[in-house]
Design a protein around this motif. Sequence first.
Motif, PDB file in Angstrom:
ATOM      1  N   ASP A   8       0.858  -1.182   0.000  1.00 31.16           N
ATOM      2  CA  ASP A   8       0.000   0.000   0.000  1.00 31.16           C
ATOM      3  C   ASP A   8       0.889   1.224   0.000  1.00 31.16           C
ATOM      4  O   ASP A   8       2.122   1.128   0.030  1.00 31.16           O
ATOM      5  N   ARG A   9       0.268   2.374  -0.013  1.00 27.11           N
ATOM      6  CA  ARG A   9       0.980   3.649   0.095  1.00 27.11           C
ATOM      7  C   ARG A   9       0.254   4.508   1.133  1.00 27.11           C
ATOM      8  O   ARG A   9      -0.944   4.320   1.400  1.00 27.11           O
ATOM      9  N   ALA A  10       0.962   5.471   1.723  1.00 25.93           N
ATOM     10  CA  ALA A  10       0.330   6.400   2.654  1.00 25.93           C
ATOM     11  C   ALA A  10      -0.799   7.142   1.932  1.00 25.93           C
ATOM     12  O   ALA A  10      -0.661   7.474   0.752  1.00 25.93           O
ATOM     13  N   PRO A  11      -1.919   7.349   2.628  1.00 18.68           N
ATOM     14  CA  PRO A  11      -2.197   7.174   4.056  1.00 18.68           C
ATOM     15  C   PRO A  11      -2.709   5.792   4.447  1.00 18.68           C
ATOM     16  O   PRO A  11      -3.313   5.620   5.500  1.00 18.68           O
ATOM     17  N   PHE A  12      -2.492   4.768   3.609  1.00 23.08           N
ATOM     18  CA  PHE A  12      -2.744   3.368   3.954  1.00 23.08           C
ATOM     19  C   PHE A  12      -4.217   3.051   4.224  1.00 23.08           C
ATOM     20  O   PHE A  12      -4.536   2.277   5.127  1.00 23.08           O
ATOM     21  N   ALA A  13      -5.096   3.610   3.448  1.00 23.95           N
ATOM     22  CA  ALA A  13      -6.524   3.349   3.652  1.00 23.95           C
ATOM     23  C   ALA A  13      -6.844   1.865   3.523  1.00 23.95           C
ATOM     24  O   ALA A  13      -7.612   1.314   4.330  1.00 23.95           O
ATOM     25  N   TRP A  14      -6.261   1.206   2.503  1.00 23.44           N
ATOM     26  CA  TRP A  14      -6.524  -0.228   2.330  1.00 23.44           C
ATOM     27  C   TRP A  14      -5.845  -1.035   3.429  1.00 23.44           C
ATOM     28  O   TRP A  14      -6.454  -1.918   4.035  1.00 23.44           O
ATOM     29  N   ALA A  15      -4.583  -0.777   3.705  1.00 24.65           N
ATOM     30  CA  ALA A  15      -3.829  -1.555   4.694  1.00 24.65           C
ATOM     31  C   ALA A  15      -4.446  -1.441   6.087  1.00 24.65           C
ATOM     32  O   ALA A  15      -4.482  -2.418   6.836  1.00 24.65           O
ATOM     33  N   ARG A  16      -4.930  -0.263   6.446  1.00 23.48           N
ATOM     34  CA  ARG A  16      -5.522  -0.112   7.770  1.00 23.48           C
ATOM     35  C   ARG A  16      -6.795  -0.937   7.903  1.00 23.48           C
ATOM     36  O   ARG A  16      -7.069  -1.505   8.971  1.00 23.48           O
ATOM     37  N   ARG A  17      -7.571  -1.064   6.836  1.00 21.36           N
ATOM     38  CA  ARG A  17      -8.756  -1.923   6.877  1.00 21.36           C
ATOM     39  C   ARG A  17      -8.351  -3.403   6.955  1.00 21.36           C
ATOM     40  O   ARG A  17      -8.982  -4.181   7.687  1.00 21.36           O
ATOM     41  N   PHE A  18      -7.313  -3.797   6.230  1.00 22.59           N
ATOM     42  CA  PHE A  18      -6.803  -5.160   6.321  1.00 22.59           C
ATOM     43  C   PHE A  18      -6.374  -5.471   7.756  1.00 22.59           C
ATOM     44  O   PHE A  18      -6.758  -6.493   8.331  1.00 22.59           O
ATOM     45  N   VAL A  19      -5.582  -4.588   8.334  1.00 22.08           N
ATOM     46  CA  VAL A  19      -5.059  -4.822   9.687  1.00 22.08           C
ATOM     47  C   VAL A  19      -6.185  -4.787  10.719  1.00 22.08           C
ATOM     48  O   VAL A  19      -6.142  -5.509  11.719  1.00 22.08           O
TER      49      VAL A  19
END
Length: 276
Positions: A177-188
């Motif tokens: 992902d890239r900042a601001p990590f919208a996808w990664a934060r939902r994954f985590v």
Amino acid sequence: MTREGTHRARIEADPFHVGAFTVMAGDTAQSWVVPDDPLHLEFEYVQRICEALDATVLARPEQERLRLVHLGGGGLTIPRYVAARRPRTAQIVCEPDIDLLDDVRRVMPLPRGSGIKVRPVDGRSGLAAMPPDYVDALVLDAFDGARVPPGLATAEFFDEVAARRRPDAVFCANITDRAPFAWARRFVAGVRATHRSLVVSAETPVWKGRRFGNLVVVASTGALPATALSRIAARAAFPYRFLAGRDVVDWIGDAEPFTDADAQASPVPRKGTWFS
């Protein structure tokens, strides 16, 4: 990293390292393997995952029988590493790219008695076929081209992981992902809902939004050696910075886990930004 979907992968010999091979999907290098030296790990995110396995399940008493499941196989870099570090470990790899598997068997076959069984099936289907109380460690490193498939990022998927893990099982994932990590934060957020301990790590330029890149997620129903892992990663050639505890919670913020109804594949890197 490996492909899961429609993007044809291929194996290329590394012109700069005799005996090494790279699995490519388009212009993206997705695995790097030295079949005769499986402890040689080139990709930083692979090093972080193997360090986490070394510090958790692979550190258990030798007489304890372990089972590791890998969703995504590619060149089988991590399964080969585990087999070298802890022989006779039972490992199952779910890799749907039958053509790639044929190429791997031909170009860089597994050693006899490796304990690695490869199933030509996608990660979600492969996991669903496994019984409860089955997995000591699950490694998620499955990509369709440069994207994590949406079905491997949802609350329902993490519930399936939880239903098949043994006590103190470890979950490791490579995502991008890239900042601001919208996808990664939902994954985590989805990972956090089903695990007690959780760390997220990435190279400093990725955290600071300078480029698109890998994030490594490690979680467990038991305690994780977060401080020790952070110290090891800080000494790497390209140091990773860790988030743990309250820092992970604050980073997730108000992000909600994906569901099967609103699942999204991970973002794709903008041209020229992956290693910039």
